[in-house]
Design a protein around this motif. Structure first.
Motif, short mmCIF file in Angstrom:
data_model
loop_
_atom_site.label_atom_id
_atom_site.label_comp_id
_atom_site.label_asym_id
_atom_site.label_seq_id
_atom_site.Cartn_x
_atom_site.Cartn_y
_atom_site.Cartn_z
N GLY A 144 0.80 -1.21 0.00
CA GLY A 144 0.00 0.00 0.00
C GLY A 144 0.83 1.26 0.00
N VAL A 145 1.94 1.25 0.73
CA VAL A 145 2.81 2.43 0.73
C VAL A 145 3.55 2.56 -0.60
CG1 VAL A 145 4.79 3.53 1.83
CG2 VAL A 145 3.07 2.39 3.24
N LEU A 146 4.13 1.47 -1.08
CA LEU A 146 4.94 1.54 -2.30
C LEU A 146 4.12 1.82 -3.55
CD1 LEU A 146 7.60 -1.25 -1.69
CD2 LEU A 146 7.80 1.22 -1.36
N ARG A 147 2.80 1.51 -3.53
CA ARG A 147 1.99 1.80 -4.71
C ARG A 147 1.89 3.30 -4.97
NH1 ARG A 147 -3.32 3.14 -4.61
NH2 ARG A 147 -3.81 1.79 -6.37
N GLY A 148 2.25 4.11 -3.99
CA GLY A 148 2.30 5.55 -4.22
C GLY A 148 3.48 5.97 -5.08
N TYR A 149 4.41 5.04 -5.31
CA TYR A 149 5.61 5.34 -6.09
C TYR A 149 5.68 4.54 -7.39
CZ TYR A 149 7.07 7.58 -1.79
OH TYR A 149 7.13 8.40 -0.69
N GLY A 150 4.76 3.61 -7.58
CA GLY A 150 4.76 2.81 -8.79
C GLY A 150 3.78 1.66 -8.66
N VAL A 187 16.49 -3.63 -3.24
CA VAL A 187 16.41 -3.21 -1.83
C VAL A 187 16.30 -4.45 -0.97
CG1 VAL A 187 15.18 -1.82 -0.13
CG2 VAL A 187 15.21 -1.10 -2.53
N SER A 188 17.24 -4.62 -0.04
CA SER A 188 17.26 -5.78 0.85
C SER A 188 17.13 -5.29 2.29
CB SER A 188 18.55 -6.57 0.67
OG SER A 188 18.60 -7.69 1.52
N VAL A 189 16.05 -5.71 2.95
CA VAL A 189 15.74 -5.24 4.31
C VAL A 189 15.86 -6.41 5.29
CG1 VAL A 189 14.03 -4.08 5.77
CG2 VAL A 189 14.12 -3.57 3.30
N ALA A 203 8.55 -4.31 11.36
CA ALA A 203 9.28 -3.20 11.97
C ALA A 203 9.48 -2.04 11.02
CB ALA A 203 10.63 -3.70 12.48
N ALA A 204 9.21 -2.23 9.74
CA ALA A 204 9.42 -1.16 8.75
C ALA A 204 8.20 -0.25 8.74
CB ALA A 204 9.65 -1.77 7.37
N GLY A 205 8.33 0.92 9.30
CA GLY A 205 7.22 1.86 9.36
C GLY A 205 6.92 2.50 8.01
N ASP A 206 5.77 3.14 7.94
CA ASP A 206 5.37 3.76 6.68
C ASP A 206 6.36 4.83 6.22
OD1 ASP A 206 3.20 2.14 6.96
OD2 ASP A 206 1.69 3.74 7.01
N ALA A 207 6.94 5.57 7.17
CA ALA A 207 7.90 6.61 6.80
C ALA A 207 9.14 6.00 6.15
CB ALA A 207 8.29 7.44 8.02
N LEU A 208 9.63 4.89 6.71
CA LEU A 208 10.77 4.21 6.11
C LEU A 208 10.42 3.68 4.73
CD1 LEU A 208 13.57 2.92 6.06
CD2 LEU A 208 12.64 1.01 7.40
N LEU A 209 9.26 3.06 4.59
CA LEU A 209 8.84 2.54 3.30
C LEU A 209 8.73 3.66 2.26
CD1 LEU A 209 6.13 0.01 4.55
CD2 LEU A 209 8.40 -0.57 3.65
N SER A 210 8.28 4.82 2.68
CA SER A 210 8.21 5.96 1.76
C SER A 210 9.60 6.40 1.34
CB SER A 210 7.47 7.12 2.42
OG SER A 210 6.10 6.80 2.61
N ARG A 211 10.55 6.38 2.25
CA ARG A 211 11.93 6.72 1.90
C ARG A 211 12.50 5.70 0.92
NH1 ARG A 211 14.59 6.36 7.28
NH2 ARG A 211 16.51 6.44 6.03
N ILE A 212 12.16 4.43 1.12
CA ILE A 212 12.59 3.39 0.19
C ILE A 212 11.98 3.64 -1.19
CG2 ILE A 212 12.36 0.94 -0.37
CD1 ILE A 212 12.69 0.38 2.65
N GLY A 213 10.70 3.98 -1.22
CA GLY A 213 10.05 4.28 -2.49
C GLY A 213 10.72 5.43 -3.22
N ALA A 214 11.07 6.50 -2.47
CA ALA A 214 11.73 7.65 -3.09
C ALA A 214 13.13 7.28 -3.58
CB ALA A 214 11.79 8.80 -2.09
N TRP A 215 13.86 6.49 -2.77
CA TRP A 215 15.20 6.05 -3.19
C TRP A 215 15.10 5.24 -4.49
CZ3 TRP A 215 17.33 1.35 -4.30
CH2 TRP A 215 18.72 1.29 -4.44
N ALA A 216 14.15 4.32 -4.55
CA ALA A 216 14.00 3.46 -5.72
C ALA A 216 13.65 4.27 -6.95
CB ALA A 216 12.94 2.40 -5.46
N THR A 217 12.80 5.26 -6.81
CA THR A 217 12.41 6.09 -7.94
C THR A 217 13.62 6.79 -8.55
OG1 THR A 217 10.22 6.46 -6.97
CG2 THR A 217 10.95 8.02 -8.65
N ALA A 218 14.51 7.27 -7.66
CA ALA A 218 15.72 7.94 -8.15
C ALA A 218 16.74 6.93 -8.68
CB ALA A 218 16.33 8.77 -7.03
N ALA A 219 16.92 5.82 -7.98
CA ALA A 219 17.97 4.87 -8.33
C ALA A 219 17.68 4.13 -9.62
CB ALA A 219 18.16 3.87 -7.19
N ALA A 220 16.41 3.80 -9.85
CA ALA A 220 16.06 3.04 -11.04
C ALA A 220 15.85 3.90 -12.27
CB ALA A 220 14.79 2.20 -10.78
#
Length: 283
Positions: free
Chosen positions: A85-91, A160-162, A265-282
Motif C-alpha cells: 500500500g505504501v509503495l503503490r504511491g511510487y509505482g 532493496v534488501s531489508v 518493523a518497517a514503518g510507513d515513513a521508512l517505506l516511503s523513503r525506500i520508495g523515493a530512493w528506488a524512484t531515483a535509483a532506477a
C-alpha cells in the motif's frame, strides 16, 4: 535443492488487456521455471498511461516494485499488504507468496529455490509493460532478492534488501535458534504447517545456495540499498555491514535507529523513503 537458475519462464492465467480497465488489482497464479504455482497480485498503482487507460500500458518510465516477503509471510498477510500500500504511491506493485506459503504450491526451501519464484514474479511484472523493476525483499526475501540479482543479470534495475542475513546457518540469536528448530525438526515443521500456514521442505540444501554476501558483488551495476534495524533480534549489525562492505561503491547502507526485524518493523515513513530512493535509483 539446486540454486541453479532455470530461466525466467512464467505463465499467467490473466493477461493484461481491455478487460482490466478500471485499474483494479489482478490476482493470478504464475508458474515458475520448475513448474511451481505461485499466487500473485498485480496492483497498477497510480499508473501513468501513454494512450487510453483501457490499453493497460504504463508509461515506459513508470516503475514496478516486486515485493519478496519474509519467512511465514504471504500475499494476504496484513504486513505485506501494508508494504504494498505504501509503495503503490511510487509505482505499480507485484506481491506474491513464495512456494510453501499461503495459496502457492509446494514447500518452502527457506531461500533456495525461492529465487525461481521471484524470477517468475519479475517476468510477470515486465509483462505489463514496465521498463523499470525494483525488487524489495524482507528477511528471507531480502536474501532472495540479492541472489536473484546476482544470478539473473539485468533482471532488476535496483535492489532493496531489508533485514537480510549475510551468511547461512546463523544461530547466534534466540530467534534464529528457534527458526532452525522449526525448519530442521519434524515437530517444528508441523508447527510451521498448522500454526504458521507455512509448509517447509524436509530436505537439506544440496548444493548449498550462493550466500547473500557472496551474491552482492555480482549485483553491480544495479544500485543496491541495504536496510537494517539496530534492534533487529534475528541478525545483528555485523550482517548488514558485511553486505555493505561486499557491495562497495554500488551499495548504500541505512542503519535504522530503533527498528526491529523485517516488514513488521518497517514503518510507513521508512517505506516511503525506500520508495523515493528506488524512484531515483532506477531512473
Amino acid at each position: 535443492m539446486s540454486n541453479r537458475p532455470a530461466g525466467h519462464a512464467a505463465r499467467s492465467t490473466v493477461r493484461p488487456n481491455s478487460e482490466t480497465s478500471g485499474h483494479a488489482p489482478i490476482r493470478t497464479f504464475l508458474y515458475t521455471a520448475d513448474g511451481m504455482s505461485i499466487d500473485s497480485v498485480y496492483d497498477p498503482g497510480a499508473v501513468v498511461y501513454e494512450t487510453r487507460p483501457d490499453t493497460f500500458q504504463p508509461h515506459p518510465r513508470h516503475l514496478v516494485f516486486v515485493i519478496a516477503h519474509g519467512f511465514t509471510g504471504d500475499v494476504d498477510r496484513p504486513h505485506v499488504r501494508r508494504v504494498a500500500g505504501v509503495l503503490r504511491g511510487y509505482g505499480a506493485v507485484v506481491t506474491f507468496s513464495f512456494r510453501g506459503h499461503g495459496r502457492s504450491g509446494g514447500r518452502s526451501t527457506v531461500g533456495d529455490r525461492e529465487v525461481l519464484d521471484l524470477a517468475a514474479a519479475v517476468a510477470h511484472a515486465r509483462g505489463f509493460g514496465h521498463a523499470r523493476v525494483v525488487t524489495v525483499g524482507f528477511s528471507m526475501g531480502g536474501s532472495v532478492v540479492l541472489r536473484h540479482a546476482a544470478l539473473y543479470a539485468g533482471a532488476a534495475d535496483a535492489v532493496v534488501s531489508v533485514s537480510a542475513p549475510a551468511r547461512w546457518y546463523y544461530r547466534g540469536t534466540a530467534p534464529m535458534r528457534r527458526l532452525h528448530w522449526l525448519v530442521t525438526r519434524p515437530e517444528g515443521r508441523l508447527v510451521g504447517r498448522y500454526g504458521l500456514r507455512t509448509r517447509i521442505h524436509h530436505r537439506e540444501w544440496d548444493p548449498v545456495p550462493l550466500s547473500p554476501v557472496a551474491a552482492v558483488p555480482q549485483i553491480a551495476p544495479a544500485p543496491l540499498l541495504i536496510v537494517h534495524g539496530d534492534r533487529d533480534a534475528y541478525f545483528p549489525l555485523d550482517h548488514p555491514r558485511m553486505l555493505a562492505e561486499a557491495a562497495g561503491d554500488h551499495g548504500e547502507l541505512w542503519v535504522e535507529p530503533g527498528m526491529g526485524h523485517a516488514e513488521h518493523a518497517a514503518g510507513d515513513a521508512l517505506l516511503s523513503r525506500i520508495g523515493a530512493w528506488a524512484t531515483a535509483a532506477a531512473g
